[in-house]
Design a protein around this motif. Structure first.
Motif, short mmCIF file in Angstrom:
data_model
loop_
_atom_site.label_atom_id
_atom_site.label_comp_id
_atom_site.label_asym_id
_atom_site.label_seq_id
_atom_site.Cartn_x
_atom_site.Cartn_y
_atom_site.Cartn_z
N SER A 1 -1.44 10.32 -6.23
CA SER A 1 -0.31 10.73 -5.41
C SER A 1 -0.11 9.73 -4.28
CB SER A 1 -0.54 12.13 -4.84
OG SER A 1 -1.62 12.13 -3.92
N GLY A 2 1.12 9.67 -3.80
CA GLY A 2 1.42 8.76 -2.70
C GLY A 2 2.91 8.70 -2.45
N ALA A 3 3.27 8.18 -1.30
CA ALA A 3 4.68 8.01 -0.96
C ALA A 3 5.28 6.90 -1.82
CB ALA A 3 4.83 7.68 0.52
N SER A 4 6.60 6.88 -1.89
CA SER A 4 7.30 5.84 -2.64
C SER A 4 6.92 4.45 -2.10
CB SER A 4 8.81 6.04 -2.50
OG SER A 4 9.52 5.01 -3.11
N GLY A 5 6.61 3.54 -3.01
CA GLY A 5 6.25 2.18 -2.60
C GLY A 5 4.78 1.95 -2.36
N PHE A 6 3.96 2.99 -2.54
CA PHE A 6 2.52 2.84 -2.29
C PHE A 6 1.76 2.36 -3.54
CE2 PHE A 6 1.73 5.72 1.67
CZ PHE A 6 2.65 4.96 2.37
N GLY A 7 2.44 2.25 -4.69
CA GLY A 7 1.80 1.65 -5.85
C GLY A 7 1.26 2.62 -6.88
N LYS A 8 1.89 3.77 -7.05
CA LYS A 8 1.37 4.78 -7.99
C LYS A 8 1.44 4.28 -9.44
CE LYS A 8 4.25 7.99 -6.61
NZ LYS A 8 4.88 7.22 -5.51
N SER A 9 2.60 3.79 -9.85
CA SER A 9 2.78 3.36 -11.25
C SER A 9 1.88 2.18 -11.58
CB SER A 9 4.25 2.97 -11.50
OG SER A 9 5.11 4.04 -11.21
N PHE A 10 1.85 1.20 -10.71
CA PHE A 10 1.02 0.01 -10.94
C PHE A 10 -0.45 0.38 -11.00
CE2 PHE A 10 -1.40 -3.66 -9.39
CZ PHE A 10 -0.93 -4.66 -10.23
N SER A 11 -0.90 1.22 -10.07
CA SER A 11 -2.31 1.64 -10.03
C SER A 11 -2.67 2.41 -11.29
CB SER A 11 -2.58 2.49 -8.79
OG SER A 11 -2.34 1.77 -7.60
N ALA A 12 -1.76 3.29 -11.75
CA ALA A 12 -2.03 4.08 -12.95
C ALA A 12 -2.18 3.17 -14.17
CB ALA A 12 -0.90 5.08 -13.17
N LEU A 13 -1.33 2.17 -14.28
CA LEU A 13 -1.40 1.24 -15.41
C LEU A 13 -2.68 0.42 -15.39
CD1 LEU A 13 2.33 0.12 -15.54
CD2 LEU A 13 1.06 1.12 -17.46
N LYS A 14 -3.06 -0.07 -14.21
CA LYS A 14 -4.30 -0.86 -14.11
C LYS A 14 -5.51 0.01 -14.45
CE LYS A 14 -4.58 -4.59 -12.79
NZ LYS A 14 -4.58 -5.87 -13.55
N MET A 15 -5.50 1.24 -13.98
CA MET A 15 -6.60 2.16 -14.29
C MET A 15 -6.66 2.43 -15.79
SD MET A 15 -7.17 6.11 -13.06
CE MET A 15 -6.80 5.73 -11.37
N ALA A 16 -5.51 2.70 -16.39
CA ALA A 16 -5.46 2.99 -17.82
C ALA A 16 -5.95 1.82 -18.65
CB ALA A 16 -4.03 3.36 -18.23
N GLY B 1 -1.50 -4.78 19.52
CA GLY B 1 -0.92 -3.99 20.59
C GLY B 1 0.58 -3.81 20.49
N ARG B 2 1.19 -4.29 19.40
CA ARG B 2 2.62 -4.16 19.23
C ARG B 2 2.96 -2.84 18.53
NH1 ARG B 2 3.43 -9.96 16.39
NH2 ARG B 2 1.68 -9.01 15.23
N THR B 3 4.07 -2.23 18.94
CA THR B 3 4.49 -0.97 18.33
C THR B 3 5.05 -1.24 16.94
OG1 THR B 3 5.00 -0.01 20.49
CG2 THR B 3 6.00 1.04 18.56
N LYS B 4 4.62 -0.44 15.99
CA LYS B 4 5.03 -0.63 14.60
C LYS B 4 5.32 0.72 13.95
CE LYS B 4 3.58 -2.95 10.33
NZ LYS B 4 2.50 -3.76 9.68
N VAL B 5 6.29 0.71 13.04
CA VAL B 5 6.63 1.93 12.31
C VAL B 5 5.77 2.00 11.04
CG1 VAL B 5 8.43 3.21 11.09
CG2 VAL B 5 9.01 1.91 13.15
N TYR B 6 5.08 3.11 10.86
CA TYR B 6 4.23 3.30 9.68
C TYR B 6 4.79 4.43 8.82
CZ TYR B 6 0.66 0.38 11.90
OH TYR B 6 -0.02 -0.66 12.49
N LYS B 7 4.78 4.18 7.50
CA LYS B 7 5.22 5.21 6.55
C LYS B 7 4.02 6.01 6.10
CE LYS B 7 6.85 3.99 2.45
NZ LYS B 7 7.83 3.56 1.40
N LEU B 8 4.16 7.34 6.10
CA LEU B 8 3.06 8.21 5.73
C LEU B 8 3.48 9.13 4.58
CD1 LEU B 8 2.05 9.37 9.33
CD2 LEU B 8 1.02 7.52 8.03
N GLY B 9 2.56 9.37 3.67
CA GLY B 9 2.79 10.34 2.62
C GLY B 9 2.19 11.68 3.05
N THR B 10 2.97 12.74 2.95
CA THR B 10 2.46 14.05 3.38
C THR B 10 2.25 14.96 2.17
OG1 THR B 10 4.74 14.79 3.83
CG2 THR B 10 3.49 13.85 5.67
N LYS B 11 3.02 16.01 2.02
CA LYS B 11 2.80 17.01 0.98
C LYS B 11 3.21 16.50 -0.40
CE LYS B 11 3.84 21.87 -0.02
NZ LYS B 11 4.60 23.07 0.40
N GLU B 12 2.41 16.84 -1.43
CA GLU B 12 2.73 16.47 -2.80
C GLU B 12 3.98 17.21 -3.27
OE1 GLU B 12 -0.55 17.15 -5.40
OE2 GLU B 12 -1.62 15.35 -4.75
#
Length: 292
Positions: free
Chosen positions: A18-33, A159-170
């Protein structure tokens, strides 16, 4: 009803990603398989997001089954059956979120029925059939699940402010991850993963890591060792059986495992027939392997 000693049985793995869009779910699944089977032609992606075949075809000659709307549970069940009948080793369902909240998925079905509390009954029954198809499959199955996205403002190492994307509920029915043997959460755009559930005790409470073919090899080595233990235990039970009825009951106690030991069952059956001489060679019938 009987009480018996607990033991490990051969089973197919159920792995969640599981993960937010762009975190690599499809690629990771294929490499694992690829690490699980060592043969890209034995991998089938049930693709409900029209992404795997176009983005990652360069990885290997894996198979795809494209699913388009409506994303009802029955369509996913049919795709799983098709992959099984095609003798695949690993099925990747990318993603199961479409079965839940895609166009024509479970949430849409509930709304079409009236959107009332009592309308969940038939919807959950259809959704459970999809879950059962995953759990009862003769293949190893990897599922990917979207997570809802939120953003936070934090400071980076400079120390610079940055926007981070987070994955929450499945984005699927709550509690789905508890059906899995191992559930990985991809936590950022660097594809780092952590185990949120691990029945195999291979990845839990370990440092975050990038899923690759080595992850799949580790999983299949565990499955194969469990398979070997299950076969040895079954062989011992075959040797201890004293009559045809008990042999048949043993065969059907774990049909998937028993099929890998057909010759052992046939040899034992021939021996029992020879010793008892109660069933003529012309009159005998059975649903487990026929004596030669």
């Amino acid at each position: 009803m009987e009480i018996k000693k607990a033991s490990q049985k051969a089973k197919k793995l159920r792995i969640g990603l599981s993960g937010a869009s762009g975190f690599g779910k499809s690629f990771s699944a294929l490499k694992m398989a690829s690490g699980m089977t060592n043969d890209w032609k034995k991998i089938c992606v049930i693709d409900s997001e029209c992404s795997s075949s176009s983005l990652y075809s360069n990885l290997g000659s894996f198979n795809t089954i494209d699913i388009n709307a409506p994303f009802n549970p029955e369509k996913f069940c049919q795709a799983i059956k098709l992959a099984e009948d095609s003798k695949m080793d690993v099925i990747i369902i990318d993603s199961i979120s479409m079965e839940w909240n895609g166009s024509g998925g479970c949430l849409d079905i509930h709304e079409q029925l009236g959107g009332r509390f009592q309308d969940w009954g038939p919807v959950k029954k259809r959704h459970q059939a999809f879950i059962d198809a995953i759990l009862q499959s003769s293949c190893h199955i990897i599922t990917t699940v979207r997570r809802k996205v939120e953003y936070s403002l934090d400071k980076d190492s400079n120390g610079r402010t940055k926007v981070y994307k987070l994955g929450t509920k499945e984005v699927t029915q709550e509690g789905f991850e508890y059906e899995m043997d191992v559930n990985f959460e991809l936590i950022n755009e660097n594809h780092l993963a952590k185990a949120t559930k691990d029945r195999l005790n291979l990845f839990m409470n370990r440092p975050e890591f990038v899923i690759n073919s080595s992850t799949g090899k580790k999983l299949i080595e565990f499955a194969n060792s469990t398979d070997a233990m299950g076969k040895n235990e079954m062989k011992q039970k075959i040797s201890e059986v004293n009559n045809i009825k008990e042999l048949g009951e043993l065969y059907h106690s774990n049909t998937e495992l028993s099929k890998t030991l057909d010759q052992e069952f046939i040899t034992k059956k021939n021996l029992l027939l020879e010793l008892t001489n109660k069933i003529s060679s012309n009159g005998h019938s059975s649903t487990y392997p026929k004596a030669s």
